[in-house]
Every structure is written in structure tokens, then in C-alpha cells.
Design an enzyme around this catalytic site. Sequence first.
Site, mmCIF file in Angstrom:
data_model
loop_
_atom_site.group_PDB
_atom_site.id
_atom_site.type_symbol
_atom_site.label_atom_id
_atom_site.label_comp_id
_atom_site.label_asym_id
_atom_site.label_seq_id
_atom_site.Cartn_x
_atom_site.Cartn_y
_atom_site.Cartn_z
ATOM 1 N N LYS A 102 0.809 -1.207 0.000
ATOM 2 C CA LYS A 102 0.000 0.000 0.000
ATOM 3 C C LYS A 102 0.850 1.269 0.000
ATOM 4 C CE LYS A 102 -3.280 -2.154 3.193
ATOM 5 N NZ LYS A 102 -3.860 -1.984 4.562
ATOM 6 N N GLY A 103 2.060 1.136 0.522
ATOM 7 C CA GLY A 103 2.856 2.315 0.869
ATOM 8 C C GLY A 103 3.062 3.340 -0.232
ATOM 9 N N GLU B 275 8.041 2.620 -5.458
ATOM 10 C CA GLU B 275 8.004 2.113 -4.075
ATOM 11 C C GLU B 275 8.065 3.276 -3.093
ATOM 12 O OE1 GLU B 275 7.402 0.055 -1.976
ATOM 13 O OE2 GLU B 275 8.101 -1.964 -2.377
ATOM 14 N N ASP B 276 7.546 3.047 -1.901
ATOM 15 C CA ASP B 276 7.745 4.058 -0.859
ATOM 16 C C ASP B 276 9.115 3.909 -0.220
ATOM 17 O OD1 ASP B 276 6.957 1.639 0.266
ATOM 18 O OD2 ASP B 276 5.852 2.564 1.913
ATOM 19 N N ASP C 52 14.313 -1.319 1.721
ATOM 20 C CA ASP C 52 15.022 -1.564 2.973
ATOM 21 C C ASP C 52 16.036 -2.698 2.716
ATOM 22 O OD1 ASP C 52 15.410 -1.223 5.753
ATOM 23 O OD2 ASP C 52 13.987 -2.790 6.230
ATOM 24 N N LYS D 102 16.932 3.074 2.004
ATOM 25 C CA LYS D 102 17.742 2.742 3.194
ATOM 26 C C LYS D 102 18.841 1.786 2.752
ATOM 27 C CE LYS D 102 15.160 3.293 7.387
ATOM 28 N NZ LYS D 102 14.579 2.563 8.512
ATOM 29 N N PHE E 175 12.852 4.656 12.005
ATOM 30 C CA PHE E 175 11.634 4.126 11.405
ATOM 31 C C PHE E 175 10.837 5.302 10.852
ATOM 32 C CE2 PHE E 175 7.604 2.128 10.894
ATOM 33 C CZ PHE E 175 7.913 0.804 10.618
ATOM 34 N N ASP F 165 3.665 3.573 6.891
ATOM 35 C CA ASP F 165 2.880 3.359 8.110
ATOM 36 C C ASP F 165 3.697 2.717 9.223
ATOM 37 O OD1 ASP F 165 3.057 0.726 6.864
ATOM 38 O OD2 ASP F 165 1.602 0.099 8.368
ATOM 39 N N ARG G 65 -0.107 6.746 7.738
ATOM 40 C CA ARG G 65 0.094 6.719 6.285
ATOM 41 C C ARG G 65 -0.271 8.037 5.619
ATOM 42 N NH1 ARG G 65 1.225 1.720 4.075
ATOM 43 N NH2 ARG G 65 0.114 -0.027 4.970
HETATM 44 C C1 PRP Z 1 7.372 -2.085 2.721
HETATM 45 C C2 PRP Z 1 7.707 -1.301 1.460
HETATM 46 C C3 PRP Z 1 8.337 -2.327 0.593
HETATM 47 C C4 PRP Z 1 9.005 -3.257 1.563
HETATM 48 C C5 PRP Z 1 10.456 -2.920 1.622
HETATM 49 O O1 PRP Z 1 6.140 -2.688 2.548
HETATM 50 O O2 PRP Z 1 6.572 -0.726 0.880
HETATM 51 O O3 PRP Z 1 7.383 -3.001 -0.206
HETATM 52 O O4 PRP Z 1 8.410 -3.049 2.846
HETATM 53 O O5 PRP Z 1 11.155 -3.786 2.476
HETATM 54 P P1 PRP Z 1 12.373 -4.684 1.997
HETATM 55 O O6 PRP Z 1 13.269 -3.837 1.130
HETATM 56 O O7 PRP Z 1 13.035 -5.049 3.296
HETATM 57 O O8 PRP Z 1 11.832 -5.870 1.285
HETATM 58 P P2 PRP Z 1 5.244 -3.227 3.749
HETATM 59 O O9 PRP Z 1 5.460 -4.688 3.885
HETATM 60 O O10 PRP Z 1 5.496 -2.376 4.974
HETATM 61 O O11 PRP Z 1 3.776 -3.019 3.220
HETATM 62 P P3 PRP Z 1 2.929 -1.679 2.948
HETATM 63 O O12 PRP Z 1 3.559 -1.026 1.742
HETATM 64 O O13 PRP Z 1 1.562 -2.188 2.675
HETATM 65 O O14 PRP Z 1 3.016 -0.799 4.170
#
Ligand code: PRP
Length: 174
Positions: free
Chosen positions: A42-43, A98-99, A102, A130, A151, A158, A164
Site C-alpha cells: 500500500k505504501g 516504491e515508498d 530496505d 535505506k 523508522f 505506516d 500513512r
Molecule cells: C514495505 C515497502 C516495501 C518493503 C520494503 O512494505 O513498501 O514493499 O516493505 O522492504 P524490503 O526492502 O526489506 O523488502 P510493507 O510490507 O510495509 O507493506 P505496505 O507497503 O503495505 O506498508
Amino acid sequence: MKELRKKILYPREVIDQRVKELADAISHDLEGKEVVLIGVLKGAFIFLADLARHLKISHSVDFTRLASYGSGLVSSGNITVTKDIETDIEGKEVIIVEDIIDTGITMAFLRERLEKRRPASIRICTLIDKKHRREIAIDADYVGFAVDEGFIVGYGLDFDEKFRCLPDIYVIEE
Ligand code: PRP
């Protein structure tokens, strides 16, 4: 429940300026091409909405949603697709929006999955990078803000589904 303390990291004016710059760079790089933005739910929904409205080139928009099960706050590597894109991307220029990147596990999974559909190219655009947290080598082509620590919430990001829709980007204080 105790209220989380957070401080502003990037105010909305700074975000807006940076998103415009990213849109200008993408518009410059992909002028005249068939471009598909793929937002990762969703991000990314707020970032994508602003980015798309600043683009000066024609493009279409689609979304995917991935779920990662396991450790909670970080990707576990066990990723499933809960919503696929609906666009045929063969021969098209794809920009994954992407938001946050990580560990890179989600993005690596998605890129590999989309590559099988033979797009002309895949570029990655992330609001927050990151980079020091990477477990898989993956680089974004367009990065809004490189962040080292903390964070991050707001502007799509979120914490337990909260924050969000805040217009600014915050870091949660310990
Ligand atoms: C977050 C973000 C990426 C992922 C990144 O999604 O939107 O999709 O984590 O992490 P990584 O690089 O360690 O794989 P999240 O699972 O929080 O879902 P959301 O977007 O619905 O909040």
C-alpha cells in the site's frame, strides 16, 4: 496505548519539490516511450499519485501488492503476490514505484517477476532508500531521499497501519 513520539524529517514542501525533480528526471529519460508506472501497495499510493501528476510524459498506471510473512518489521523473504498487475508490460518501459527499499528483498523479488514478462526496460523509483540495510544488491534509478537510520512514517509509510496519510515524513523517536 502510549503515543509514539515522532519528529518531522522532511516537510511537505521539501517532499513536493523532490517529487517534482524525480518526475522531471523520468520525463526527460523516457520521453516518447510507452511508460507504465507500477505502484507497490500500500505504501506507494500517495507518492505515485503525486509523481504521476508531475510527469510531463504520457504513461499508464497499475498496482501490485506483495505480502511478506515472518518477522514483522522486516521482510522475511517469504513473499507472495496478493494482487498482480493487470497490464501487459511486454515491450514497455516499466517504472516500479516504491515508498521504501530496505533489505531489497521485496524489490528483487518483484523485479525478477516482472522481467519474465519481457518489458523493454525496468527502472526503480523509490521515495526512501535505506541503502545500508540491504541484504540483496539492488539499486534504485530514482531516489527521493537516502535515509540511514530510524523508522519512517507518513506520506504513505505506516507503523501498524497508522500515519500513512500524514502529509509530511516523520521519523519515530525511540
Ligand atoms: C514495505 C515497502 C516495501 C518493503 C520494503 O512494505 O513498501 O514493499 O516493505 O522492504 P524490503 O526492502 O526489506 O523488502 P510493507 O510490507 O510495509 O507493506 P505496505 O507497503 O503495505 O506498508
